[in-house]
Write an enzyme that holds these catalytic residues in place. Structure first.
Site, mmCIF file in Angstrom:
data_model
loop_
_atom_site.group_PDB
_atom_site.id
_atom_site.type_symbol
_atom_site.label_atom_id
_atom_site.label_comp_id
_atom_site.label_asym_id
_atom_site.label_seq_id
_atom_site.Cartn_x
_atom_site.Cartn_y
_atom_site.Cartn_z
ATOM 1 N N ASP A 126 -5.416 -10.023 -15.875
ATOM 2 C CA ASP A 126 -6.517 -10.961 -15.719
ATOM 3 C C ASP A 126 -7.645 -10.548 -16.664
ATOM 4 O O ASP A 126 -8.079 -9.392 -16.643
ATOM 5 C CB ASP A 126 -7.011 -10.891 -14.260
ATOM 6 C CG ASP A 126 -7.319 -12.250 -13.691
ATOM 7 O OD1 ASP A 126 -8.171 -12.938 -14.264
ATOM 8 O OD2 ASP A 126 -6.718 -12.607 -12.657
ATOM 9 N N HIS A 145 -4.594 -17.020 -5.442
ATOM 10 C CA HIS A 145 -5.524 -16.238 -4.615
ATOM 11 C C HIS A 145 -6.812 -16.994 -4.287
ATOM 12 O O HIS A 145 -7.616 -16.511 -3.493
ATOM 13 C CB HIS A 145 -5.855 -14.936 -5.347
ATOM 14 C CG HIS A 145 -6.654 -15.208 -6.599
ATOM 15 N ND1 HIS A 145 -6.113 -15.868 -7.682
ATOM 16 C CD2 HIS A 145 -7.940 -14.963 -6.913
ATOM 17 C CE1 HIS A 145 -7.043 -16.005 -8.607
ATOM 18 N NE2 HIS A 145 -8.162 -15.472 -8.171
ATOM 19 N N ASP A 146 -7.044 -18.140 -4.927
ATOM 20 C CA ASP A 146 -8.243 -18.941 -4.637
ATOM 21 C C ASP A 146 -7.924 -20.113 -3.714
ATOM 22 O O ASP A 146 -8.792 -20.941 -3.442
ATOM 23 C CB ASP A 146 -8.830 -19.516 -5.935
ATOM 24 C CG ASP A 146 -9.489 -18.450 -6.790
ATOM 25 O OD1 ASP A 146 -9.898 -17.414 -6.245
ATOM 26 O OD2 ASP A 146 -9.581 -18.662 -8.014
ATOM 27 N N ASP A 153 -4.094 3.746 2.836
ATOM 28 C CA ASP A 153 -5.524 3.466 3.051
ATOM 29 C C ASP A 153 -5.768 1.995 3.419
ATOM 30 O O ASP A 153 -6.911 1.545 3.478
ATOM 31 C CB ASP A 153 -6.362 3.862 1.819
ATOM 32 C CG ASP A 153 -5.970 3.062 0.578
ATOM 33 O OD1 ASP A 153 -5.035 2.224 0.666
ATOM 34 O OD2 ASP A 153 -6.607 3.252 -0.474
ATOM 35 N N ASP A 205 -9.894 -15.787 -16.747
ATOM 36 C CA ASP A 205 -10.751 -16.253 -15.661
ATOM 37 C C ASP A 205 -11.903 -17.115 -16.181
ATOM 38 O O ASP A 205 -12.612 -16.699 -17.102
ATOM 39 C CB ASP A 205 -11.325 -15.009 -14.955
ATOM 40 C CG ASP A 205 -11.974 -15.345 -13.647
ATOM 41 O OD1 ASP A 205 -11.285 -15.890 -12.774
ATOM 42 O OD2 ASP A 205 -13.182 -15.059 -13.488
ATOM 43 N N ASP A 237 -1.779 -1.145 -3.849
ATOM 44 C CA ASP A 237 -2.071 -0.376 -5.064
ATOM 45 C C ASP A 237 -0.917 -0.452 -6.059
ATOM 46 O O ASP A 237 0.129 -1.050 -5.772
ATOM 47 C CB ASP A 237 -2.395 1.086 -4.702
ATOM 48 C CG ASP A 237 -1.382 1.658 -3.720
ATOM 49 O OD1 ASP A 237 -0.182 1.468 -3.961
ATOM 50 O OD2 ASP A 237 -1.802 2.261 -2.698
ATOM 51 N N ASP A 241 0.854 -1.194 0.000
ATOM 52 C CA ASP A 241 0.000 0.000 0.000
ATOM 53 C C ASP A 241 0.890 1.245 0.000
ATOM 54 O O ASP A 241 1.711 1.416 0.908
ATOM 55 C CB ASP A 241 -0.883 -0.068 1.256
ATOM 56 C CG ASP A 241 -1.674 1.217 1.471
ATOM 57 O OD1 ASP A 241 -1.860 1.971 0.501
ATOM 58 O OD2 ASP A 241 -2.111 1.453 2.625
HETATM 59 O O1 TEU Z 1 -12.325 -18.700 -10.011
HETATM 60 C C1 TEU Z 1 -13.141 -19.664 -10.613
HETATM 61 C C2 TEU Z 1 -13.796 -20.586 -9.743
HETATM 62 O O2 TEU Z 1 -14.443 -21.507 -10.195
HETATM 63 C C3 TEU Z 1 -13.754 -20.349 -8.302
HETATM 64 O O3 TEU Z 1 -15.038 -20.435 -7.819
HETATM 65 C C4 TEU Z 1 -12.855 -21.297 -7.654
HETATM 66 O O4 TEU Z 1 -13.238 -22.613 -7.942
HETATM 67 C C5 TEU Z 1 -12.942 -21.076 -6.192
HETATM 68 O O5 TEU Z 1 -12.385 -19.825 -5.960
HETATM 69 C C6 TEU Z 1 -12.184 -22.085 -5.426
HETATM 70 O O6 TEU Z 1 -12.423 -21.809 -4.099
HETATM 71 C C7 TEU Z 1 -12.181 -17.480 -10.644
HETATM 72 C C8 TEU Z 1 -11.311 -16.546 -9.834
HETATM 73 O O7 TEU Z 1 -10.018 -17.065 -9.770
HETATM 74 C C9 TEU Z 1 -11.941 -16.317 -8.508
HETATM 75 O O8 TEU Z 1 -11.142 -15.528 -7.669
HETATM 76 C C10 TEU Z 1 -13.260 -15.649 -8.746
HETATM 77 O O9 TEU Z 1 -13.936 -15.524 -7.529
HETATM 78 C C11 TEU Z 1 -14.133 -16.421 -9.728
HETATM 79 O O10 TEU Z 1 -13.424 -16.856 -10.873
HETATM 80 C C12 TEU Z 1 -15.233 -15.538 -10.247
HETATM 81 O O11 TEU Z 1 -14.687 -14.576 -11.111
#
Ligand code: TEU
Length: 591
Positions: free
Chosen positions: A126, A362-363, A53, A228, A57, A49
């Site tokens: 993305d 990140h997922d 805030d 995505d 960024d 950051d």
């Molecule tokens: O993720 C696709 C997706 O199917 C997600 O639901 C994923 O399976 C889940 O995050 C697993 O826990 C993409 C992106 O990477 C995710 O961050 C987004 O939330 C999603 O698409 C919707 O755009």
């Protein structure tokens, strides 16, 4: 004279480059920059950051480019940086050609891109094109009347036809993928939250809008897109009834497989390739939700003229209890199965196409908490082990920022600490049906996405040097000792180990292109494989267990004496065996 010299040099060059390609063609086809690259994923909200805030960024990223460059990575993939009301942290875009206010301005972007290129870092953005935000101009128009010219940019089901056949909506408390819009008396489709209406790719005008937007970013100079949920873009717009029986019989029981097989999908990807991708030397990688080893080639084989790579979900989804939402099997996961999955995915790209490899993003929760051992005793060793795996497999590595420090899960113990729409909606869903919310919170400590989204840890000052204000998501308390400043000083840190491995991959192309051969398939503790490419032969030994293990050297394998890397100070060798310490990772030359 001058002419003859030029001709001779040209011939030499041609011979050299043919030889260069021939070697690479051993197993994998043509050499490409994106095959040899290491991709480093930055979650902009959590990286740095600059304006106090509490939200990361673009200027923050700019201020840390020297750090990223020092890692030796080649490509930065940024999660969405476009205007967004942030129902799903930028995966709900309200303007594809503008920068999210929290992250800065278009000028900041231009400066950042230039600074990256000056450092020979490439930028991948993305592309979120399966859905937009419901606050996008297109959707505002589309939902204003049934006759609006934008109506057909989205999928509608008029209510006089009755209720639409069920489709799941991933982030909805009621689980439904249809949202009723009273103004026009119709339902619209959203595969994720109702704030993320699905775009109608069957409409050629919409497709042209997306291609034009992609060209806009390529013309600015970006180097590619991570796409995505791209397998979901095409839909059977008659929206037939889909029963569980049909899913079981034709789609391995999962909606993801159903969605990844829409009727126009490959026609649209080919069109996108000819209209956009083929015109730039960029890379493209699909988030391969629902893609299987049977369908993967359709996306990535060079002669298909669609995309370069995809990352599959099979490796990351396994280890959970079937039928439950991301509940890890208490017995842990089977390494034999883990090996089988990655070996299977390697083998399908042996002759054609190109793979990827990742354990975090990140997922996902932090890789060390999910696939290693985050106890104080083993966090560092097992982090290094996993990093070794990622950087010694064939396929382009996608490495998630923070993993190079050995960051682990934050393990929130109350729902109020969570920010993620996925965790919050699932919690509500379980609560509403009188389910066990305590068990859910426990399971989330292992699997929640927010575990991987906590602020990056720069130093041991307040808020980990990420910000001067309280961050949007809590800092992991481990930041006092897991941080860049501390690890820079420590030659044995995860950070310095990561750098060393990247250098190794760059100087041993066997690790990129070499044939992968699994050894000792049924060993439940050791993952052993060789990588061979011409004269270069490397043995990779990874002890995935917390016990020392004696590994008998299989017949036909002759390890040399050169240790290319080792996450311990020594290696215990016997005449016909090697003893691997808990979570030990070594690379040895092969005779
Ligand atoms: O993720 C696709 C997706 O199917 C997600 O639901 C994923 O399976 C889940 O995050 C697993 O826990 C993409 C992106 O990477 C995710 O961050 C987004 O939330 C999603 O698409 C919707 O755009």
């Amino acid at each position: 004279m001058k002419n003859t010299i030029t001709k001779i040099s040209l011939v030499c060059l041609a011979i050299l480059s043919a030889a260069y390609n021939l070697r690479a063609q051993d197993t994998t086809g043509e050499r490409k920059w994106w095959k040899e690259a290491v991709v480093y994923q930055v979650y902009p909200r959590s990286f740095k950051d600059s304006d106090g805030d509490g939200i990361g960024d673009l200027k923050g990223i700019l201020s840390k480019l020297d750090y990223i460059q020092s890692l030796g990575v080649d490509v930065i993939w940024l999660n969405p940086i476009f205007s967004s009301p942030n129902a799903d942290n930028g995966y709900d875009i309200s303007d594809y050609r503008n920068i999210m206010k929290d992250f800065g301005t278009m000028q900041d972007f231009d400066v950042l891109l230039k600074a990256m290129h000056q450092r020979k870092l490439k930028l991948v953005l993305d592309l979120v094109a399966n859905h937009s935000s419901n606050e996008h101009y297109w959707f505002k128009q589309a939902s204003s009347s049934r006759t609006n010219p934008y109506r057909n940019y989205y999928h509608w089901w008029n209510a006089e036809k009755g209720k639409p056949p069920f489709r799941p909506g991933a982030f909805e408390v009621d689980g439904s993928g249809w949202h009723f819009d009273s103004l026009t008396n119709a339902y619209y489709l959203h595969s994720f939250s109702y704030k993320q209406p699905d775009l109608n790719w069957e409409n050629p005008q919409l497709r042209q809008e997306i291609y034009s937007m992609m060209r806009f970013w390529f013309d600015k100079g970006i180097d590619g897109f991570r796409m995505d949920v791209i397998p979901y873009i095409s839909k059977d717009t008659s929206f037939p009834v889909v029963t569980q029986q049909l899913l079981d019989e034709k789609y391995e029981g999962g909606w993801d497989k159903y969605f990844a097989g829409g009727p126009g999908l490959h026609q649209y990807l080919k069109e996108m390739n000819s209209e956009v991708l083929s015109k730039y030397d960029g890379m493209s990688v699909a988030e391969g939700v629902g893609v299987t080893t049977k369908t993967a080639h359709n996306f990535v084989d060079a002669d298909r003229h669609e995309l370069n790579m995809l990352y599959h979900y099979e490796g990351i989804n396994f280890g959970y209890v079937p039928g439950k939402f991301k509940v890890m099997d208490p017995k842990g996961y089977s390494l034999v199965e883990f090996k089988n999955i990655y070996t299977k995915w390697d083998s399908i790209f042996e002759q054609k196409g190109w793979g990827t490899i990742y354990l975090g993003n990140h997922d996902q929760p932090r890789m060390v908490s999910r696939w290693g051992n985050d106890s104080p005793q083993w966090r560092v060793r097992s982090s290094k082990l996993l990093t070794t795996f990622i950087l010694t497999m064939r396929g382009t590595p996608y490495y998630y920022s923070g993993d190079e420090l050995g960051m682990s899960n934050i393990k929130f113990d109350k729902i109020e600490d969570y920010n993620d729409i996925e965790s919050i909606s699932m919690y509500e869903q379980i609560k509403n049906r009188g389910g066990d919310t305590k068990a859910f919170i426990e399971a989330q400590k292992v699997s929640a996405r927010d575990n991987g989204r906590t602020p990056f840890q720069w130093d041991s000052t307040r808020y980990a040097g990420f910000s001067t204000a309280a961050p949007w998501l809590k800092v992991n308390p481990e930041y006092t000792y897991v941080n860049v400043a501390a690890e820079e000083k420590d030659t044995a840190s995860c950070l310095n180990y990561f750098r060393k491995l990247i250098r190794l991959r760059k100087t041993n192309l066997a690790l990129v292109y070499g044939k992968y051969t699994l050894l000792d398939r049924n060993n439940a503790a050791i993952y052993a494989y060789t990588r061979t490419w011409g004269k270069e032969k490397i043995l990779v030994l990874l002890n995935f267990s917390k016990k020392a293990v004696l590994w008998p050297i299989p017949a036909g394998i002759q390890p040399g004496t050169r240790l290319l890397i080792n996450n311990y100070n020594s290696l215990q060798r016997q005449k016909n065996a090697i003893v691997l310490q808990p979570y030990q990772a070594v690379l040895i030359n092969l005779l």
